[in-house]
Motif scaffolding. Sequence first.
Motif, mmCIF file in Angstrom:
data_model
loop_
_atom_site.group_PDB
_atom_site.id
_atom_site.type_symbol
_atom_site.label_atom_id
_atom_site.label_comp_id
_atom_site.label_asym_id
_atom_site.label_seq_id
_atom_site.Cartn_x
_atom_site.Cartn_y
_atom_site.Cartn_z
ATOM 1 N N GLU A 1 30.765 26.805 -0.875
ATOM 2 C CA GLU A 1 31.840 26.676 -2.355
ATOM 3 C C GLU A 1 31.512 28.180 -3.197
ATOM 4 O O GLU A 1 31.977 28.959 -3.134
ATOM 5 C CB GLU A 1 31.297 25.577 -3.258
ATOM 6 C CG GLU A 1 32.520 24.461 -3.102
ATOM 7 C CD GLU A 1 31.782 23.221 -3.887
ATOM 8 O OE1 GLU A 1 30.905 23.431 -4.659
ATOM 9 O OE2 GLU A 1 31.925 22.005 -3.124
ATOM 10 N N VAL B 1 21.524 13.623 2.581
ATOM 11 C CA VAL B 1 21.790 14.727 1.134
ATOM 12 C C VAL B 1 21.941 15.122 0.628
ATOM 13 O O VAL B 1 23.177 16.253 0.333
ATOM 14 C CB VAL B 1 20.925 13.213 0.013
ATOM 15 C CG1 VAL B 1 21.883 13.601 -1.374
ATOM 16 C CG2 VAL B 1 21.421 11.646 0.481
ATOM 17 N N ARG B 2 20.607 15.621 0.717
ATOM 18 C CA ARG B 2 20.067 17.051 1.125
ATOM 19 C C ARG B 2 21.007 18.252 1.531
ATOM 20 O O ARG B 2 21.134 19.594 0.903
ATOM 21 C CB ARG B 2 18.911 17.678 0.735
ATOM 22 C CG ARG B 2 17.740 17.345 -0.603
ATOM 23 C CD ARG B 2 16.211 17.873 -0.454
ATOM 24 N NE ARG B 2 16.530 19.385 -0.553
ATOM 25 C CZ ARG B 2 15.826 20.203 -0.754
ATOM 26 N NH1 ARG B 2 14.502 20.066 -0.030
ATOM 27 N NH2 ARG B 2 15.638 21.220 -0.707
ATOM 28 N N GLU C 1 15.011 28.753 -1.765
ATOM 29 C CA GLU C 1 15.862 27.682 -1.120
ATOM 30 C C GLU C 1 16.044 26.963 0.399
ATOM 31 O O GLU C 1 15.738 26.056 1.061
ATOM 32 C CB GLU C 1 17.653 28.499 -0.975
ATOM 33 C CG GLU C 1 17.902 28.669 -2.613
ATOM 34 C CD GLU C 1 19.486 29.895 -2.664
ATOM 35 O OE1 GLU C 1 20.264 28.992 -3.157
ATOM 36 O OE2 GLU C 1 19.886 29.772 -1.092
ATOM 37 N N VAL D 1 24.411 17.800 2.759
ATOM 38 C CA VAL D 1 25.037 17.554 2.395
ATOM 39 C C VAL D 1 25.846 18.116 1.657
ATOM 40 O O VAL D 1 26.195 19.213 1.423
ATOM 41 C CB VAL D 1 26.027 15.920 2.280
ATOM 42 C CG1 VAL D 1 27.466 16.204 1.136
ATOM 43 C CG2 VAL D 1 25.844 15.205 2.860
ATOM 44 N N LYS D 2 24.632 18.613 0.680
ATOM 45 C CA LYS D 2 24.847 19.986 -0.746
ATOM 46 C C LYS D 2 24.452 20.765 -0.062
ATOM 47 O O LYS D 2 25.579 22.351 -1.002
ATOM 48 C CB LYS D 2 23.568 18.816 -1.901
ATOM 49 C CG LYS D 2 24.195 17.524 -2.579
ATOM 50 C CD LYS D 2 23.482 16.901 -3.594
ATOM 51 C CE LYS D 2 23.959 15.730 -4.292
ATOM 52 N NZ LYS D 2 22.840 15.084 -5.061
ATOM 53 N N LEU D 3 23.658 21.154 0.993
ATOM 54 C CA LEU D 3 22.913 22.343 0.623
ATOM 55 C C LEU D 3 24.918 23.038 1.401
ATOM 56 O O LEU D 3 25.659 23.514 1.315
ATOM 57 C CB LEU D 3 21.955 22.761 1.503
ATOM 58 C CG LEU D 3 22.048 23.955 2.283
ATOM 59 C CD1 LEU D 3 22.341 24.935 1.381
ATOM 60 C CD2 LEU D 3 21.228 24.190 3.259
ATOM 61 N N TYR D 4 25.821 21.734 2.319
ATOM 62 C CA TYR D 4 26.850 22.275 3.379
ATOM 63 C C TYR D 4 27.776 23.238 2.120
ATOM 64 O O TYR D 4 28.556 23.861 1.936
ATOM 65 C CB TYR D 4 27.445 21.502 3.679
ATOM 66 C CG TYR D 4 28.422 21.119 4.389
ATOM 67 C CD1 TYR D 4 29.074 22.077 5.190
ATOM 68 C CD2 TYR D 4 29.835 20.635 3.663
ATOM 69 C CE1 TYR D 4 30.161 22.138 6.224
ATOM 70 C CE2 TYR D 4 30.662 21.385 4.504
ATOM 71 C CZ TYR D 4 31.075 21.658 4.957
ATOM 72 O OH TYR D 4 32.565 21.565 5.945
ATOM 73 N N GLN D 5 27.870 21.931 0.433
ATOM 74 C CA GLN D 5 28.796 22.435 0.033
ATOM 75 C C GLN D 5 28.664 23.492 -0.968
ATOM 76 O O GLN D 5 29.624 24.231 -1.175
ATOM 77 C CB GLN D 5 29.060 20.617 -1.287
ATOM 78 C CG GLN D 5 28.786 19.697 -0.750
ATOM 79 C CD GLN D 5 28.924 18.724 -1.385
ATOM 80 O OE1 GLN D 5 28.662 18.850 -2.654
ATOM 81 N NE2 GLN D 5 29.811 17.097 -1.472
ATOM 82 N N TYR D 6 27.541 23.950 -1.466
ATOM 83 C CA TYR D 6 27.289 25.064 -1.801
ATOM 84 C C TYR D 6 27.262 26.404 -1.159
ATOM 85 O O TYR D 6 28.151 27.254 -1.672
ATOM 86 C CB TYR D 6 25.261 25.062 -1.667
ATOM 87 C CG TYR D 6 24.543 26.109 -2.414
ATOM 88 C CD1 TYR D 6 25.283 26.937 -3.537
ATOM 89 C CD2 TYR D 6 24.031 27.336 -1.341
ATOM 90 C CE1 TYR D 6 24.404 28.499 -3.730
ATOM 91 C CE2 TYR D 6 23.093 28.464 -1.959
ATOM 92 C CZ TYR D 6 23.741 28.973 -3.030
ATOM 93 O OH TYR D 6 23.204 30.335 -2.930
ATOM 94 N N THR E 1 22.653 15.555 9.481
ATOM 95 C CA THR E 1 23.153 14.173 8.573
ATOM 96 C C THR E 1 23.112 13.434 10.120
ATOM 97 O O THR E 1 22.876 12.160 10.427
ATOM 98 C CB THR E 1 24.730 14.074 8.502
ATOM 99 O OG1 THR E 1 25.474 15.005 9.638
ATOM 100 C CG2 THR E 1 24.627 15.120 7.218
#
Length: 117
Positions: free
Chosen positions: A26, A15-16, A91, A18-23, A42
Motif C-alpha cells: 500500500e 501477523v507482523r 523497521e 502480514v502487516k508488513l506485506y500490507q504496508y 507465514t
Amino acid sequence: MKENIVKEKSFLFAVRIVKLYQYLCEDKKEYILSKQLLRSGTSVGAMIREAEHAESLHDFRHKIAIAQKEINETLYWLELLRETGYLSLAEFLSIHTDATILIKIITRILKSSKKNN
C-alpha cells in the motif's frame, strides 16, 4: 495447558509479516519481494503447527527443519528489503530481531530433538 513459546512467537511473527506485506504494497508499492516475504514468513508458523501433530519423530524433525529454512529465507528477504530502501533501519531492526529470536528457538528445538533420539 503448557505454554508453547515457539507456537506463540511464530504466530505473532506471521501477523507482523502480514502487516508488513500490507504496508509494503500500500505505501511502498512493492509487490514482488514482499510476496516472497509473505510466503516464507507465514509458513514458519504453519510448519510449527504441522510439527505439533507430527506422525513420528522423523516427521517432527522434518517439519521443524522446514520451519528453520523458512525463517532463514525470511531473514534474506528482510535484508534485501532493507538494502534496497523499502524498509527503514528501525523497521528492519524491529522485525529482524523477532526473526533472529525465532531461528534460534527453532534451531534449539531441532538440535534437542536430535539429541533425544
